[in-house]
Design an enzyme around this catalytic site. Sequence first.
Site, PDB file in Angstrom:
ATOM      1  N   LYS A 135       0.539  -1.137  -0.128  1.00 36.68           N
ATOM      2  CA  LYS A 135      -0.125   0.036   0.105  1.00 36.68           C
ATOM      3  C   LYS A 135       0.888   1.122  -0.115  1.00 36.68           C
ATOM      4  O   LYS A 135       1.815   1.115   0.743  1.00 36.68           O
ATOM      5  CB  LYS A 135      -0.998  -0.030   1.098  1.00 36.68           C
ATOM      6  CG  LYS A 135      -2.092   1.139   1.375  1.00 36.68           C
ATOM      7  CD  LYS A 135      -2.801   0.900   2.408  1.00 36.68           C
ATOM      8  CE  LYS A 135      -3.774   2.230   2.646  1.00 36.68           C
ATOM      9  NZ  LYS A 135      -4.637   1.744   4.045  1.00 36.68           N
ATOM     10  N   SER A 138      -9.415   1.843   3.421  1.00 41.65           N
ATOM     11  CA  SER A 138      -8.595   2.589   2.398  1.00 41.65           C
ATOM     12  C   SER A 138      -7.603   1.526   1.672  1.00 41.65           C
ATOM     13  O   SER A 138      -6.966   2.182   0.770  1.00 41.65           O
ATOM     14  CB  SER A 138      -7.907   3.519   3.214  1.00 41.65           C
ATOM     15  OG  SER A 138      -6.792   3.015   3.899  1.00 41.65           O
ATOM     16  N   SER A 194     -10.120  -0.820   7.317  1.00 39.65           N
ATOM     17  CA  SER A 194      -9.434  -0.280   6.188  1.00 39.65           C
ATOM     18  C   SER A 194      -8.521  -1.659   5.450  1.00 39.65           C
ATOM     19  O   SER A 194      -8.320  -1.586   4.427  1.00 39.65           O
ATOM     20  CB  SER A 194      -8.306   0.831   6.126  1.00 39.65           C
ATOM     21  OG  SER A 194      -8.901   1.966   6.298  1.00 39.65           O
TER      22      SER A 194
END
Length: 514
Positions: free
Chosen positions: A95, A175, A199
């Site tokens: 990420k 996210s 997330s």
Amino acid sequence: MTHIQMIARRVLCAALVSTVLPASHIAAAQHDAGTATRTAMAEVLATDEYILRIQALDDHGPMLNAVIDYNVEAPLEARRLAATGILRGRSVLVKDNIETREFPTTAGSLALAGNMTRRDAPLIANLRSAGGVVLGKTNLSEWANIRSNDSTSGWSAVGGLTRNPHAIDRNTCGSSSGSGAAIAAGFAWGAIGTETNGSITCPASVNGVVGFKPSVGLVSRTHVVPISSTQDTAGPMTRTVFDAALLLSAIAGEDAADSATIGVPRIADYTAGLTDYSLQGVRIGVMRGQIGSNVQVAEVFANALADLERSGAVLIDIEFEPNRQMYADSFTILLFELREEMGKYLASVPEFESGSTPRSLADLIAFNAANAATEMRWFNQDIFEQAEAAIDRAAYEEARTNAVRIAGAETLDMLLADNDVQFLVAPTRGPAWMSDLVLGDHYNGSIGFGSPAAIAGYPHLTVPMGAVERLPVGISFFGAKWADHGVLKVGAAYERARTAELPPPSLRRWTPGD
């Protein structure tokens, strides 16, 4: 073969893959491959395949926008590391709020486009030491979805809108949206996401993959763009629970710069005992009030519960409504810690080679205002502005004490003890909603029980349990603080017992009757 020749070969192969092999066939092949963990050597050899799939399906074709950048030389690195550590050359996407030495770390924001720190976060250093290959960076909800109440999950100014491989007009949740979509699309063996509240687990659930949010403190947060020192953690996103446990074993570790990691009861191998763990006699609490209002999700969950019972689990129905004060207190924590922790992080990054280097949350707010056409076309920065004004330390400290106590001792610990159960289960989330940049997210908030584990820092595992209209939904397993190994074992046992059919990604828009 020269570097340029290698790139040309891969671009040509990507064009051939997308032309000769329809997306549906690619998805079906990936679905079959994902039903069992491949050997380490098979994964090393698959690294070329992963890059071809990124080029065919992320850069072209349905253009999933799950991957921001990738390393075309990763196959060479995978072969070099094939006999190294526990990962043995397996490829991992990261990420883009976690620092890796070869890529910028942007958190999806143009304000950090120049954030080339050339540092590895300690969790990435651990990954490399374990023989893992950083394949690339994944898209995310910008600033890990903490900028605005009106955001659309999966969108960032750097990466655009991530599309769900199961229905490209539907959302990937936030996210860690790119990490979840990338694994669903077969772009890597594993991915690393981060979670503050949902997330990792929400993107994993709606993309039909496994996601594990470990107890806060198992994995270092140093050199990770922060929100909250109380709730932030990184964790694995993979196709199987075993792979999630293996990736966790690689990235977990003590870090002198992160006090939450010091002296915690982690183990060396989180895969130990996963393949033969028995559900016989295991007492599991079923959070009946958190199944939610979607009848189809309830039906899929009922089938998952039947699978658990057939495997010998003892299910205990629990009716419980948490003290909602913890939600308000948690938001107070996030606001205060966002301003403080973001300032500390930005102060640590090297000066950008071009453009100004932001050093505070106030600098980020000013950047967004000055670049509103690109950064704030779809939604504003009201949460950033609230966080900048959150300076009451006494109120913050009181809120933190209350929230952690309510979520931990007065919710999860109490439920486990009073009902004499080892684990708790609930649906993770409902199916993916339609992405809407104009109106923002609109998911069913009645489903799930993830917030107490997020606020208290307890483990939370989501495993695919089936689908609603070919849209994946996951089942969540919760345990006590530091019961990460146990939660992974019960999740792996459920995975073996699961009878529901898991649909392969369609790589096209959702249509009724599929």
